[in-house]
Structures are given as C-alpha cells and as structure tokens.
Design an enzyme around this catalytic site. Sequence first.
Site, PDB file in Angstrom:
ATOM      1  N   CYS A  98      -2.432   9.088   2.622  1.00 36.43           N
ATOM      2  CA  CYS A  98      -1.986   8.462   1.439  1.00 36.43           C
ATOM      3  C   CYS A  98      -3.128   8.593   0.533  1.00 36.43           C
ATOM      4  CB  CYS A  98      -1.639   7.164   1.381  1.00 36.43           C
ATOM      5  SG  CYS A  98      -3.134   6.131   2.129  1.00 36.43           S
ATOM      6  N   GLU A 151       0.711  -1.263   0.185  1.00 34.57           N
ATOM      7  CA  GLU A 151       0.068  -0.190  -0.015  1.00 34.57           C
ATOM      8  C   GLU A 151       0.769   1.250  -0.176  1.00 34.57           C
ATOM      9  OE1 GLU A 151      -2.991  -0.248  -0.245  1.00 34.57           O
ATOM     10  OE2 GLU A 151      -3.963  -2.165   0.345  1.00 34.57           O
TER      11      GLU A 151
HETATM   12  P1  NDP Z   1       8.375   4.564   4.337  1.00 36.71           P
HETATM   13  O1  NDP Z   1       8.488   3.840   3.132  1.00 36.71           O
HETATM   14  O2  NDP Z   1       9.705   5.544   4.511  1.00 36.71           O
HETATM   15  O3  NDP Z   1       8.612   3.675   5.967  1.00 36.71           O
HETATM   16  C1  NDP Z   1       7.459   2.664   5.830  1.00 36.71           C
HETATM   17  C2  NDP Z   1       7.851   1.681   6.816  1.00 36.71           C
HETATM   18  O4  NDP Z   1       8.771   0.997   6.161  1.00 36.71           O
HETATM   19  C3  NDP Z   1       8.447   2.241   8.054  1.00 36.71           C
HETATM   20  O5  NDP Z   1       8.056   1.297   9.139  1.00 36.71           O
HETATM   21  C4  NDP Z   1      10.163   2.132   7.587  1.00 36.71           C
HETATM   22  O6  NDP Z   1      10.929   1.841   8.987  1.00 36.71           O
HETATM   23  C5  NDP Z   1      10.118   0.488   6.959  1.00 36.71           C
HETATM   24  N1  NDP Z   1      11.185   0.621   6.198  1.00 36.71           N
HETATM   25  C6  NDP Z   1      12.458   1.395   5.721  1.00 36.71           C
HETATM   26  N2  NDP Z   1      13.175   0.977   4.888  1.00 36.71           N
HETATM   27  C7  NDP Z   1      13.015  -0.381   5.062  1.00 36.71           C
HETATM   28  C8  NDP Z   1      13.456  -1.590   4.208  1.00 36.71           C
HETATM   29  N3  NDP Z   1      14.546  -1.358   3.781  1.00 36.71           N
HETATM   30  N4  NDP Z   1      12.938  -2.866   4.341  1.00 36.71           N
HETATM   31  C9  NDP Z   1      11.529  -2.801   5.221  1.00 36.71           C
HETATM   32  N5  NDP Z   1      11.208  -1.945   5.853  1.00 36.71           N
HETATM   33  C10 NDP Z   1      11.616  -0.576   5.869  1.00 36.71           C
HETATM   34  O7  NDP Z   1       7.139   5.252   4.515  1.00 36.71           O
HETATM   35  P2  NDP Z   1       6.763   6.518   5.512  1.00 36.71           P
HETATM   36  O8  NDP Z   1       6.666   5.996   6.940  1.00 36.71           O
HETATM   37  O9  NDP Z   1       7.485   7.653   5.475  1.00 36.71           O
HETATM   38  O10 NDP Z   1       5.136   6.633   5.152  1.00 36.71           O
HETATM   39  C11 NDP Z   1       4.629   7.762   4.491  1.00 36.71           C
HETATM   40  C12 NDP Z   1       4.333   7.070   2.883  1.00 36.71           C
HETATM   41  O11 NDP Z   1       3.314   5.958   3.205  1.00 36.71           O
HETATM   42  C13 NDP Z   1       3.563   7.660   1.883  1.00 36.71           C
HETATM   43  O12 NDP Z   1       4.400   7.693   0.782  1.00 36.71           O
HETATM   44  C14 NDP Z   1       2.108   7.615   2.119  1.00 36.71           C
HETATM   45  O13 NDP Z   1       1.612   7.690   0.905  1.00 36.71           O
HETATM   46  C15 NDP Z   1       2.247   6.178   2.278  1.00 36.71           C
HETATM   47  N6  NDP Z   1       0.974   5.559   2.714  1.00 36.71           N
HETATM   48  C16 NDP Z   1       0.190   4.716   2.055  1.00 36.71           C
HETATM   49  C17 NDP Z   1      -0.957   4.299   2.515  1.00 36.71           C
HETATM   50  C18 NDP Z   1      -1.723   3.383   1.703  1.00 36.71           C
HETATM   51  O14 NDP Z   1      -2.460   2.654   2.466  1.00 36.71           O
HETATM   52  N7  NDP Z   1      -1.453   3.166   0.357  1.00 36.71           N
HETATM   53  C19 NDP Z   1      -1.558   4.528   4.090  1.00 36.71           C
HETATM   54  C20 NDP Z   1      -0.535   5.504   4.658  1.00 36.71           C
HETATM   55  C21 NDP Z   1       0.748   5.833   3.978  1.00 36.71           C
HETATM   56  P3  NDP Z   1      11.535   3.286   9.634  1.00 36.71           P
HETATM   57  O15 NDP Z   1      10.121   4.411   9.498  1.00 36.71           O
HETATM   58  O16 NDP Z   1      11.582   2.894  10.749  1.00 36.71           O
HETATM   59  O17 NDP Z   1      12.524   3.830   8.670  1.00 36.71           O
END
Ligand code: NDP
Length: 482
Positions: free
Chosen positions: A261, A227
């Site tokens: 999002c 997502e």
């Molecule tokens: P990120 O992609 O930065 O992070 C998402 C999660 O992935 C966090 O828990 C992060 O950890 C983790 N992560 C980071 N690097 C890795 C890796 N290499 N392997 C596995 N996991 C990893 O997104 P954001 O947290 O900044 O969220 C915002 C984004 O989410 C926006 O683009 C938004 O549109 C999207 N979003 C989409 C939704 C949907 O349903 N389509 C709903 C809500 C948000 P850490 O934060 O600890 O680095």
Amino acid sequence: MTTTMTGRAPSALEATPAEIAAKAAAARRAAAVWRRATIKQRVTALRAVWKALAARREEIRAVVHEETGKPLVEVDLMELGAAGLLVDWMTSVAPRVLGDKAASKPWSLFNKRAYERRVPRGVIGLITPWNMPFLIPFGDAFAAMLAGNAVLLKPSEWTTKTALWLEHAVAATSLLPEGLLSVVPGGGAAGEAVIDATDMIVFTGSTKTGRCVAVRAAGQLKPSVLELGGKHPMIVLADASLERAASAATWAACSNAGQVCVGVERVFVEAEVYERFVELIRPKVAALRQKLDGVDADLGRMVFPPLLDRITEQLEDARKKGARVIGGEVLDRENLMIAPALVLDARMDMKIMTEESFGPVIPIMKVARAEEAVALANAGSEGLAASVWTTDLAKGEALAAALEVGLVGVNEPASHYAFGSLPFGGMKQSGMGRRHGEEGLLAFTQSQSVLVHEWPASAPDLWWFPYNEKKAGFLRKLMGLP
Ligand code: NDP
C-alpha cells in the site's frame, strides 16, 4: 469472490452464521478473562506467544509463500522481521502507555484523587487483505490483545491458510485464554458479520470496501480504523543522489511484486536530471530476477488475479497516450506472473498516474520543479505515503511537510511500518485513524476517568445541598469568581 481467470483460486472456506456466532461468543468469554490480567501479565504471555511463533518460522515461510508467491527473503524481512520489531516496541511501552495516569486537579479539590484508566474495548474485528497475510493480522491482533481485548479476524479469501495457521499456532501455545484470537474465514458476508459481532473494526484494504465497512460500523456507533489504498508519489529533485533514488524506486515499486500500500506508484523527476534518472533505473529494473519458487528471487507473482488485467489496461492506456512502456508483459497468466514495467514520459492524464496500480510498475514523469509534483500529488484524493529525494535535507523536509499524506520519507521510501513508535495511516481517502504509535495502542482502549474522594470520610462536600447565600459567597471566593 470467485475467479475463473487462472488456476489459482481463493479459499472455499466460508464460516456459517452459526459458526461466527459461536466464535464471537467464545471471544467474549475470553475477553472477560483476559481483561482482568495485569498489563505485565499480558506482556509476558504475549512475548512468549511471539517466541513460540517465531520458532516455527519455516512453517510461516511455507504457508505465506504458498499463498502469495513472494520471495522467501521478503517473508523473513517484511512479514516476520517487521513483526518482531513491532512486538519489541509494543511490549516495551505497553506498561507506560496503557497504565493508569494520574490527572492534575484544581487546588480546591485537593481532597480527591483523579486518574485515567484505559479499558479494553472488548472484541476487536480485524478485516485484512492478502498482500501481507501474516504481518498485518498478527501485528494488529497483537496490539489489540496487548490492550486487553479478544480478536475476531476475517482474512482475505486469498490468504485464509496463513490466518488459520496463526489461529492454530497461537492456540497451541496455551498461553492465552481459549478463543482470544479466532479466525472467521469467508468473503464480504463474513466481513459484515464480524463488524456486527465486534466492538471496534480495524480494516485494511481498498478504499471502496473501506467506505462500506465504515458506514456499517458507524450505523452501529462502533469505531473503525481504516487503512486504505494509496498512490505514493516519489519526488526526485535535481540535487538528489540519483543512484540511491533509482535503487529505491525499483525496490519500493517492485518489492512484494508491487503489492504494497505504501509502495512507490509514480515518480516525478525534475527535468534537468530526468534522462539521467531513466538511464540509471533501466538496468536496475532489467536485472530483477522474477521466479515462482521464492528462492534467489527478487519478485514473484501477483496474488489477486484481477490485478493482471488492471495493470495491463493501465499500461495500454499509457502506451496509447504516448508513453514509452518497457516490460509489463504477462509472462504466465496461469501463475499470475507479470514482468516489471517502466513507463517513461508519463503524464497526469494517464490512468497509471492517478489510479492505484498495486503491481510492479514504475511510471516516471518529468516536472519542471518539485513544487509542481507536490501540487499534483496533493490534488489527488489519496494521502497514504510519499517521498522526497534531495541532498538538501532542510528543503526535503519542508517539501515533505507540504505533502498531504500520513507517511512521508526524505531519501527514504516506505519503511514506516517497521517503526512501531510511528503512527501508521493515511489522510484523505487513504484512511481514518492510525495503527502503531502510542495512539494506535490507545485506540484499542477507551478511557475511563476515575475520581476518588479520599477524605473526610463522612462529611458531605461543601457545594452539595442545602444552598444558602453564605455558602455561595464562600464558594465564589474559593473558585476565584468576582
Ligand atoms: P479489499 O478491499 O478487496 O478487501 C479487504 C478485506 O475486506 C478482505 O478481507 C475482503 O474479503 C474484505 N471484504 C470485502 N468485502 C467486504 C464487505 N462488504 N464487508 C467487510 N469486509 C469485506 O482489498 P484487497 O484485499 O484487494 O487489498 C488490497 C488493498 O488494500 C489495496 O488498495 C491496498 O492499497 C490496501 N492496503 C492498505 C494498507 C494500509 O495500511 N493502508 C496495507 C495493505 C493494503 P475478501 O478478500 O475475502 O473478499
């Protein structure tokens, strides 16, 4: 991930490989017990879990507000209220959706019984973002557990406390096997370890990280649901109720301080009503009350510090290219407060019209006709949410059908998440697979096709050895072959 830009910092908690391995082993043990529970037993236990959590509403409000700064009303509506709606729908349909389904059979196989059984996948890895720190982990964990799985949750480092609260509160109910829901705190490395230790991944976050997650999971032949980000185009036709559309744009772009999002990220307005739309939206945006304490507030602060610079840069780029920018000042860098912004006379060559902002900004672009906006929206790589605004519902629904997005609204911005019955997810670079809906629940299971020979108990089937021509002729007739 670290930042030195503000006084706010991500959690320093980072699970060690040994801790992750121990949690994964406990989750496997719990899953082995839980999968033997009947669907009815799971529904009863999970409903009771939700009841116990909801009774601790004040604690949820406090921890979510502390970590995100969102108004308390939004915690009630978007985190808790929506969670309750999901629980109601999921638990009401689970027995039917997850139960065994009789399969039809060819008449010549009348003495066999066939059915499809849904088998839990085992341990589900959830990797979640910071914008809805209770709703997203809770909703997905609930669905996964309802389907008979255990869950390892890797929350964002920015909202680890909320996830740990959830883990402890669920454990405190003593209603589920120990370790059925465990939190693995940490950053990217912890996320990768969760992918490696589980049987399926549900990732919510940016498209960039989602791609890495999908590649890692695919390398191990594990399914992933992604997502990802979006760029909601709101398309306002000349015959729309401009009053409702202006209120909707303000709310759907600025609720959760724009960190949604599916939130409106750009508005396309048909030329003949453009000025009137701008006139209507200006006072609505100006009237928004922005506060840090969450009380009597419409919006609070940003959660993720780099967003301040991303938004400021997008606004500056728009300004340089000729847009009229109203608002958008950084009010308090230490506390991540940025004023909501209107970007008038926006054009497609401005970054703010094509790159995800994830903040309280409303770029508005004039288009000759709605069809032009549909073409511009479809030309982008994202396909999460979109909306069409018109009093001609038939035309609105036809335009909606032409939009390449997973979630679309007609005179409706972005409340799909509250409808557990609607599959939720994006097309193109906005995701793969769906949460919610029957397919969202089924995704947490695999089908097992069961065939039972009922009678006669001891005789071999006709088509088994030995073959001979007489038997072959009879079987050809039986199967309708010439
Ligand atoms: P990120 O992609 O930065 O992070 C998402 C999660 O992935 C966090 O828990 C992060 O950890 C983790 N992560 C980071 N690097 C890795 C890796 N290499 N392997 C596995 N996991 C990893 O997104 P954001 O947290 O900044 O969220 C915002 C984004 O989410 C926006 O683009 C938004 O549109 C999207 N979003 C989409 C939704 C949907 O349903 N389509 C709903 C809500 C948000 P850490 O934060 O600890 O680095």
